[in-house]
Write a protein that holds these residues in place. Structure first.
Motif, PDB file in Angstrom:
ATOM      1  N   UNK A 463      12.729   6.513  -7.363  1.00 56.38           N
ATOM      2  CA  UNK A 463      11.834   6.652  -8.506  1.00 56.38           C
ATOM      3  C   UNK A 463      12.258   5.785  -9.691  1.00 56.38           C
ATOM      4  N   UNK A 464      13.539   5.385  -9.728  1.00 54.80           N
ATOM      5  CA  UNK A 464      13.995   4.535 -10.834  1.00 54.80           C
ATOM      6  C   UNK A 464      13.352   3.154 -10.790  1.00 54.80           C
ATOM      7  N   UNK A 465      12.793   2.760  -9.629  1.00 56.18           N
ATOM      8  CA  UNK A 465      12.094   1.478  -9.537  1.00 56.18           C
ATOM      9  C   UNK A 465      10.868   1.437 -10.444  1.00 56.18           C
ATOM     10  N   UNK A 466      10.379   2.602 -10.838  1.00 53.29           N
ATOM     11  CA  UNK A 466       9.185   2.652 -11.683  1.00 53.29           C
ATOM     12  C   UNK A 466       9.446   2.130 -13.092  1.00 53.29           C
ATOM     13  N   UNK A 467      10.716   1.968 -13.467  1.00 50.86           N
ATOM     14  CA  UNK A 467      11.017   1.465 -14.806  1.00 50.86           C
ATOM     15  C   UNK A 467      10.513   0.038 -14.997  1.00 50.86           C
ATOM     16  N   UNK A 468      10.285  -0.688 -13.887  1.00 48.88           N
ATOM     17  CA  UNK A 468       9.793  -2.059 -13.982  1.00 48.88           C
ATOM     18  C   UNK A 468       8.270  -2.116 -14.035  1.00 48.88           C
ATOM     19  N   UNK A 469       7.615  -0.974 -13.778  1.00 47.94           N
ATOM     20  CA  UNK A 469       6.157  -0.923 -13.685  1.00 47.94           C
ATOM     21  C   UNK A 469       5.577  -0.435 -15.012  1.00 47.94           C
ATOM     22  N   UNK A 470       4.447  -0.995 -15.409  1.00 54.85           N
ATOM     23  CA  UNK A 470       3.744  -0.541 -16.611  1.00 54.85           C
ATOM     24  C   UNK A 470       2.996   0.743 -16.283  1.00 54.85           C
ATOM     25  N   UNK A 471       3.571   1.880 -16.651  1.00 58.24           N
ATOM     26  CA  UNK A 471       2.975   3.173 -16.325  1.00 58.24           C
ATOM     27  C   UNK A 471       1.895   3.578 -17.317  1.00 58.24           C
ATOM     28  N   UNK A 472       1.596   2.716 -18.275  1.00 63.27           N
ATOM     29  CA  UNK A 472       0.455   2.950 -19.161  1.00 63.27           C
ATOM     30  C   UNK A 472      -0.816   2.291 -18.619  1.00 63.27           C
ATOM     31  N   UNK A 473      -0.647   1.585 -17.490  1.00 62.83           N
ATOM     32  CA  UNK A 473      -1.762   0.879 -16.863  1.00 62.83           C
ATOM     33  C   UNK A 473      -2.421   1.792 -15.833  1.00 62.83           C
ATOM     34  N   UNK A 474      -3.715   2.090 -16.015  1.00 66.04           N
ATOM     35  CA  UNK A 474      -4.430   2.992 -15.107  1.00 66.04           C
ATOM     36  C   UNK A 474      -4.427   2.465 -13.677  1.00 66.04           C
ATOM     37  N   UNK A 475      -4.476   1.137 -13.520  1.00 59.95           N
ATOM     38  CA  UNK A 475      -4.453   0.540 -12.184  1.00 59.95           C
ATOM     39  C   UNK A 475      -3.221   0.982 -11.404  1.00 59.95           C
ATOM     40  N   UNK A 476      -2.058   0.866 -12.041  1.00 58.77           N
ATOM     41  CA  UNK A 476      -0.804   1.215 -11.373  1.00 58.77           C
ATOM     42  C   UNK A 476      -0.734   2.708 -11.049  1.00 58.77           C
ATOM     43  N   UNK A 477      -1.135   3.537 -11.988  1.00 59.45           N
ATOM     44  CA  UNK A 477      -1.101   4.987 -11.765  1.00 59.45           C
ATOM     45  C   UNK A 477      -2.020   5.379 -10.614  1.00 59.45           C
ATOM     46  N   UNK A 526      -0.942   1.265   2.536  1.00 60.46           N
ATOM     47  CA  UNK A 526      -2.048   1.414   1.580  1.00 60.46           C
ATOM     48  C   UNK A 526      -1.647   0.917   0.196  1.00 60.46           C
ATOM     49  N   UNK A 527      -0.441   1.261  -0.252  1.00 58.53           N
ATOM     50  CA  UNK A 527       0.020   0.822  -1.576  1.00 58.53           C
ATOM     51  C   UNK A 527       0.134  -0.697  -1.631  1.00 58.53           C
ATOM     52  N   UNK A 528       0.657  -1.310  -0.561  1.00 55.76           N
ATOM     53  CA  UNK A 528       0.801  -2.761  -0.511  1.00 55.76           C
ATOM     54  C   UNK A 528      -0.573  -3.439  -0.552  1.00 55.76           C
ATOM     55  N   UNK A 529      -1.522  -2.901   0.216  1.00 52.41           N
ATOM     56  CA  UNK A 529      -2.875  -3.472   0.241  1.00 52.41           C
ATOM     57  C   UNK A 529      -3.527  -3.391  -1.140  1.00 52.41           C
ATOM     58  N   UNK A 530      -3.482  -2.230  -1.757  1.00 53.71           N
ATOM     59  CA  UNK A 530      -4.117  -2.054  -3.056  1.00 53.71           C
ATOM     60  C   UNK A 530      -3.418  -2.881  -4.136  1.00 53.71           C
ATOM     61  N   UNK A 531      -2.085  -2.930  -4.090  1.00 51.08           N
ATOM     62  CA  UNK A 531      -1.329  -3.642  -5.113  1.00 51.08           C
ATOM     63  C   UNK A 531      -1.606  -5.140  -5.076  1.00 51.08           C
ATOM     64  N   UNK A 532      -1.929  -5.665  -3.887  1.00 54.25           N
ATOM     65  CA  UNK A 532      -2.146  -7.098  -3.748  1.00 54.25           C
ATOM     66  C   UNK A 532      -3.616  -7.501  -3.746  1.00 54.25           C
ATOM     67  N   UNK A 533      -4.519  -6.527  -3.787  1.00 51.60           N
ATOM     68  CA  UNK A 533      -5.947  -6.856  -3.820  1.00 51.60           C
ATOM     69  C   UNK A 533      -6.612  -6.469  -5.144  1.00 51.60           C
ATOM     70  N   UNK A 534      -6.040  -5.486  -5.840  1.00 59.18           N
ATOM     71  CA  UNK A 534      -6.566  -5.106  -7.159  1.00 59.18           C
ATOM     72  C   UNK A 534      -5.887  -5.978  -8.212  1.00 59.18           C
ATOM     73  N   UNK A 535      -6.665  -6.590  -9.081  1.00 63.25           N
ATOM     74  CA  UNK A 535      -6.148  -7.531 -10.080  1.00 63.25           C
ATOM     75  C   UNK A 535      -5.109  -6.867 -10.989  1.00 63.25           C
ATOM     76  N   UNK A 536      -3.998  -7.582 -11.196  1.00 63.70           N
ATOM     77  CA  UNK A 536      -2.941  -7.097 -12.084  1.00 63.70           C
ATOM     78  C   UNK A 536      -1.914  -8.182 -12.309  1.00 63.70           C
ATOM     79  N   UNK A 537      -1.257  -8.178 -13.454  1.00 63.87           N
ATOM     80  CA  UNK A 537      -0.255  -9.202 -13.752  1.00 63.87           C
ATOM     81  C   UNK A 537       1.060  -8.898 -13.048  1.00 63.87           C
ATOM     82  N   UNK A 538       1.862  -9.940 -12.837  1.00 60.39           N
ATOM     83  CA  UNK A 538       3.163  -9.774 -12.200  1.00 60.39           C
ATOM     84  C   UNK A 538       4.049  -8.838 -13.013  1.00 60.39           C
ATOM     85  N   UNK A 539       3.983  -8.964 -14.327  1.00 58.75           N
ATOM     86  CA  UNK A 539       4.818  -8.125 -15.186  1.00 58.75           C
ATOM     87  C   UNK A 539       4.423  -6.657 -15.092  1.00 58.75           C
TER      88      UNK A 539
END
Length: 599
Positions: A463-477, A526-539
């Motif tokens: 779960x500590x890997x989530x520190x690199x993810x923007x958790x204020x972004x609805x896409x990621x959540x 499923x997470x890999x497919x969605x993460x790479x097909x739904x638009x989002x920045x690398x950061x």
């Protein structure tokens, strides 16, 4: 640094065990204080030999239960559940493959402190094979027919007929050949650089849901062992929690004498670095007391029986003194389509799981995420050892263990040398049957209590890997939540409707059922497919740390070591300059060395 000389975690200077030491003199006694650090031994540091041995034994105890259980599953599948000699040989082979794989992975593979044990991904396919008609063991009537043409008097064996060795060897042969073919495909995935290319699309948003679904399996395994006697399981866990967490700010006074310095006291966090080993010993002693007091049931059919210290003492007498596993020990290899399908499904899951584990281990060791050449090399050696596991008849491949990564977080010992020592211990376990039998007698309840500690820490690392993810972004959540939910839903549905998938082809049905029953695969895919097909920045996706190196997140993490951790040792300069090394995806590029050689 505060007035007491302690280093605060916020300070930006590198933290090392030997950087700063407070020395106070009271008459002729020197008190040496070790300051608090994030890691007591880093990946490339070597503990003293005596400590290294104890650290290695501590790590070796953790996967004992899984090693034993997987070898028993293989024995049951090949109809050797009552053949103690075959079971001992399978256990020794599993220890040998685990030891060699760990040594190669730490030294030449990804070069992180990772234990390679019997792959849990192969358990589901093995259990699936057991349901097929062609893998069913002969019934008593069929055995009587087989023995009717022999000189054995079956009338004297009405209770239990021994399984003919040719039946066992035939089943093992089918596993061997299929695993060898799957192993070749596995190693080619790494050697061709496919893993490094694919890993660019696997970030924290894929890793977290995939490994979070481990809970689907880990809680069942932990309860299975702990429920043999909850008293010793809870006591073992509490002991570990007190030593590793509640007392983490304290140190143990260790009297020491040397000719040069005389008598002095070292304040060292002994109780923390050996918290798991001390917890196991504590639980083992408590189980022994309860066994001798008659508190634990002596009925072999009772769950409490395996919480006793004498439940498996017969293994000590049954195991041979010396045994050396070798290729072809169970006869020739054959090929079975069903076994190969299961091995390939397990290979796919193993590759995904290993990539996630490598990243989790890097986080735990405070080093940058593995570059593509290290990932390729790790999968290459995993595949090669899967091939050799097939030749020896182990019946399963080897893959990384998250539990031992969690133990690094508890003990703060991340030395690569410790895991190389662990590898040597497992090789000795394989060759010295009486030695491995002694460790296998650890009560199940004690192992269950320890599992709570290291599996819990491992899940926290995930779960500590989530520190690199923007958790204020609805896409990621949305991606995290949906993939995790579906990862729980699909295996549950498959378990409730095992025969629902019907494509008209039994092999395809079986493969899809195996894939659907594995939540790690479902959630990760499923997470890999969605993460790479739904638009989002690398950061915002948290990929910057993986793709652009350590400098992109230096404000978030202060690494203990850099990318040099993943370099191969003892590689001659002429090889570094060769064309083969330059284009082979399992080697570093060595651009700097080439430029210097050119100049």
């Amino acid at each position: 640094m505060d007035t007491n000389g302690n280093i605060s975690p916020e300070e930006s200077v590198p933290l090392k065990i030997d950087v700063e030491k407070d020395v106070e003199k009271a008459s002729d006694v020197v008190i040496e204080n070790i300051p608090p650090v994030r890691l007591y031994y880093k990946v490339s540091e070597n503990p003293p030999l005596h400590l290294n041995i104890l650290f290695a034994i501590q790590q070796a105890l953790l996967p004992i239960a899984n090693v034993l259980s997987v070898s028993i599953i293989v024995a049951d599948l090949v109809c050797a559940s009552d053949d103690q000699e075959i079971k001992a040989q399978l256990l020794g082979t599993t220890f040998m493959m685990s030891g060699i794989s760990t040594m190669l992975m730490c030294t030449l593979g990804v070069r992180l402190p990772i234990f390679q044990g019997p792959s849990a991904g192969y358990v589901i396919p093995l259990l699936g094979l057991a349901t097929l008609k062609e893998w069913k063991c002969p019934t008593r009537d069929e055995l009587e027919t087989l023995y009717s043409n022999s000189s054995m008097n079956v009338t004297d064996l009405k209770v239990d007929l021994p399984m003919p060795r040719e039946v066992i060897y035939r089943q093992l042969g089918k596993l061997q050949g299929s695993l060898m073919v799957a192993g070749v495909i596995h190693l080619m995935i790494g050697f061709t650089g496919l893993v490094g290319a694919v890993s660019r699309f696997i970030g924290p948003i894929t890793i977290v849901p995939a490994l979070l679904l481990l809970v689907l399996y880990l809680h069942k395994i932990t309860v299975k062992f702990a429920q043999t006697y909850w008293g010793t399981a809870v006591a073992t866990t509490v002991c570990g929690l007190i030593l590793s967490l509640y007392l983490r700010a304290h140190k143990t006074p260790i009297p020491f004498w040397s000719k040069k310095r005389g008598f002095h006291i070292i304040w060292y966090p002994l109780h923390q670095v050996f918290s798991i080993l001390i917890s196991v010993i504590f639980g083992w002693i408590l189980s022994s007391i309860l066994t001798n007091a008659g508190v634990l049931s002596d009925d072999p059919t009772s769950k409490e029986y395996y919480a006793r210290t004498d439940a498996r003492t017969d293994i000590i007498f049954l195991n041979p003194w010396f045994y050396f596993p070798y290729p072809g020990q169970f006869g020739e290899s054959t090929f079975d389509a069903a076994a190969f399908a299961g091995a390939m499904v397990a290979t796919i899951m193993s590759v995904v799981d290993s990539i996630c584990d490598y990243n989790a281990c890097a986080r735990m060791c405070f080093v940058p995420f593995p570059p593509s050449h290290a990932l390729n090399r790790g999968i290459f050696w995993e595949g090669l050892m899967s091939f050799f596991a097939g030749t020896t008849g182990a019946g399963h491949a080897t893959s990384s263990y998250g539990g031992n990564i969690g133990a690094i977080g508890i003990t703060k010992v991340a030395s690569r040398r410790v895991f190389q020592g662990l590898a040597i211990i497992y090789i000795l376990f394989a060759m010295l049957g009486k030695l491995n039998a002694a460790f296998i007698t650890v009560p199940n309840s004690v192992l269950g209590g320890v599992m709570v500690l290291y599996f819990g820490i491992f899940l926290g690392i995930i779960m500590s890997n989530l520190q690199f993810v923007d958790l204020n972004n609805t896409r990621n959540l949305a991606i995290l939540g949906i993939s995790t939910l579906v990862g729980f839903m699909v295996p549950y549905y498959v378990a409730q409707n095992p025969d629902k998938i019907d494509t008209g082809n039994r092999s395809v049905d079986r493969t899809l059922t195996m894939l659907g029953s594995n939540g790690i695969f479902v959630a990760g895919l499923l997470a890999c497919f969605l993460d790479n097909t739904v638009t989002g920045t690398i950061e915002s996706r948290g990929l910057a740390a993986h793709l652009e190196g350590e400098d992109t997140i230096k404000q978030k993490i202060e690494y203990e070591e850099g990318m040099e951790v993943y370099d191969l040792p003892f590689l001659p300069q002429f090889l570094k300059n060769s064309i083969f090394i330059r284009y082979c995806p399992i080697f570093p590029k060595y651009e700097k060395e080439r430029n210097e050689a050119t100049d």
